[in-house]
Motif scaffolding. Structure first.
Motif, mmCIF file in Angstrom:
data_model
loop_
_atom_site.group_PDB
_atom_site.id
_atom_site.type_symbol
_atom_site.label_atom_id
_atom_site.label_comp_id
_atom_site.label_asym_id
_atom_site.label_seq_id
_atom_site.Cartn_x
_atom_site.Cartn_y
_atom_site.Cartn_z
ATOM 1 N N ILE A 102 0.863 -1.180 0.000
ATOM 2 C CA ILE A 102 0.000 0.000 0.000
ATOM 3 C C ILE A 102 0.902 1.234 0.000
ATOM 4 C CG2 ILE A 102 -1.725 1.325 1.283
ATOM 5 C CD1 ILE A 102 -2.821 -1.257 2.378
ATOM 6 N N TYR A 150 0.741 -6.172 5.419
ATOM 7 C CA TYR A 150 0.696 -4.955 4.624
ATOM 8 C C TYR A 150 2.067 -4.284 4.658
ATOM 9 C CZ TYR A 150 -4.333 -4.925 3.826
ATOM 10 O OH TYR A 150 -5.594 -5.225 3.390
ATOM 11 N N PHE A 257 -7.877 1.312 6.496
ATOM 12 C CA PHE A 257 -7.235 0.059 6.115
ATOM 13 C C PHE A 257 -8.227 -1.105 6.150
ATOM 14 C CE2 PHE A 257 -3.696 2.766 7.221
ATOM 15 C CZ PHE A 257 -2.745 2.449 6.263
ATOM 16 N N THR A 261 -8.974 -3.524 2.946
ATOM 17 C CA THR A 261 -8.996 -4.984 3.075
ATOM 18 C C THR A 261 -10.320 -5.554 2.597
ATOM 19 O OG1 THR A 261 -7.538 -4.797 5.000
ATOM 20 C CG2 THR A 261 -8.651 -6.897 4.674
#
Length: 284
Positions: A102, A150, A257, A261
């Motif tokens: 990310i 991540y 986040f 997801t």
């Protein structure tokens, strides 16, 4: 059996019971001592007797596709508190993890590092890496029975780091285009950041993130309305979801986040839009 034999048998029985009780007492004392050692800070003494294991070579293997997580697996997003410095010469490899990248883009001094530090929960590590141009941190989650790591790349945003956009954006599954809610020039820069990022990545999920919401709500209400309207218009033009956030008060940081997801793995998303001025806006 005469009395002398009875005395011998009784003595043997008593001796046997005594030794058994002593053995039980020794085992209990050893167990209690081990537990005390386990709760003591630092290494346990019995572990110091083990020789250090030599690092095993990391075998090369083809990249595995991410696991399929259905909507029925909408379990809570559980952080396993795994944070690594990605600029280290050696990085721990875990075959059970699915690593996803990310990227965080935006002008400098808008609160990207504070946002990242709040999410990974390690402000000191982020501060150490700030002088390197790109901050790289990992955070491992358990989602629906799968373990996801991540890898978060933050580009600092000054002119010296503009040439690193390609490295920061390639292979990212989501890109967060960030701006300061109290600075309209940083909001205007979002379009430029988006255009540059799309040169290197056409498929990443775009998310607009307005930072410093706690300062934004101190502005006059008409100015809040103007900035919010412009930000929402930009998000619509970029086909991006927009969140107003605050790292200082942990507003919408984790939620962003979780949204990413959910989008990646087709998990249920229950958060509703919030378009009320004076509240942290969420629009998608």
């Amino acid at each position: 059996m005469d009395h002398s034999c009875l005395r011998i048998v009784r003595f043997d029985n008593l001796s046997h019971r005594f030794h058994r009780r002593v053995l039980i007492l020794r085992r209990f004392s050893r167990l209690l001592w081990n537990r005390i050692l386990a709760c003591t800070p630092g290494k346990s003494r019995r572990y110091l007797l083990l020789p250090p294991a030599a690092p095993s070579p990391i075998p090369s293997r083809p990249l595995q596709p991410p696991p399929t997580i259905s909507a029925a697996d909408g379990a809570p997003f559980i952080c396993e508190a795994s944070v690594y410095r990605r600029d280290d010469s050696y990085r721990k490899s875990d075959s059970d993890l699915v690593s996803l990248k990310i990227s965080l883009l935006g002008d400098s001094q808008i609160g990207k590092s504070s946002f990242l530090a709040k999410y990974v929960g390690n402000e000191k590590e982020v501060e150490k890496a700030q002088e390197k141009g790109i901050i790289l941190m990992d955070k491992t989650l358990s989602v629906g029975g799968a373990r996801i790591s991540y890898s978060i790349w933050e580009l600092q945003g000054d002119e010296q780091t503009r040439d690193q956009i390609a490295m920061a954006c390639k292979d990212s599954v989501a890109i967060l285009f960030m701006f300061d809610l109290t600075s309209r020039c940083t909001l205007n820069s979002v379009i430029s950041w988006y255009q540059q990022a799309r040169k290197w990545n056409q498929t990443a999920i775009p998310v607009m993130v307005g930072t410093k919401f706690d300062e934004f709500i101190q502005l006059p209400i008409d100015l809040q309305w103007t900035i919010a309207s412009q930000a929402r218009a930009y998000a619509k033009a970029l086909n991006a979801t927009i969140f107003f956030s605050s790292a200082s008060y942990n507003i919408n940081v984790n939620k962003i986040f979780k949204f990413v997801t959910a989008k990646l793995f087709d998990l249920p998303w229950t958060v509703e839009r919030n378009l009320n001025i004076g509240e942290p806006i969420i629009d998608f």
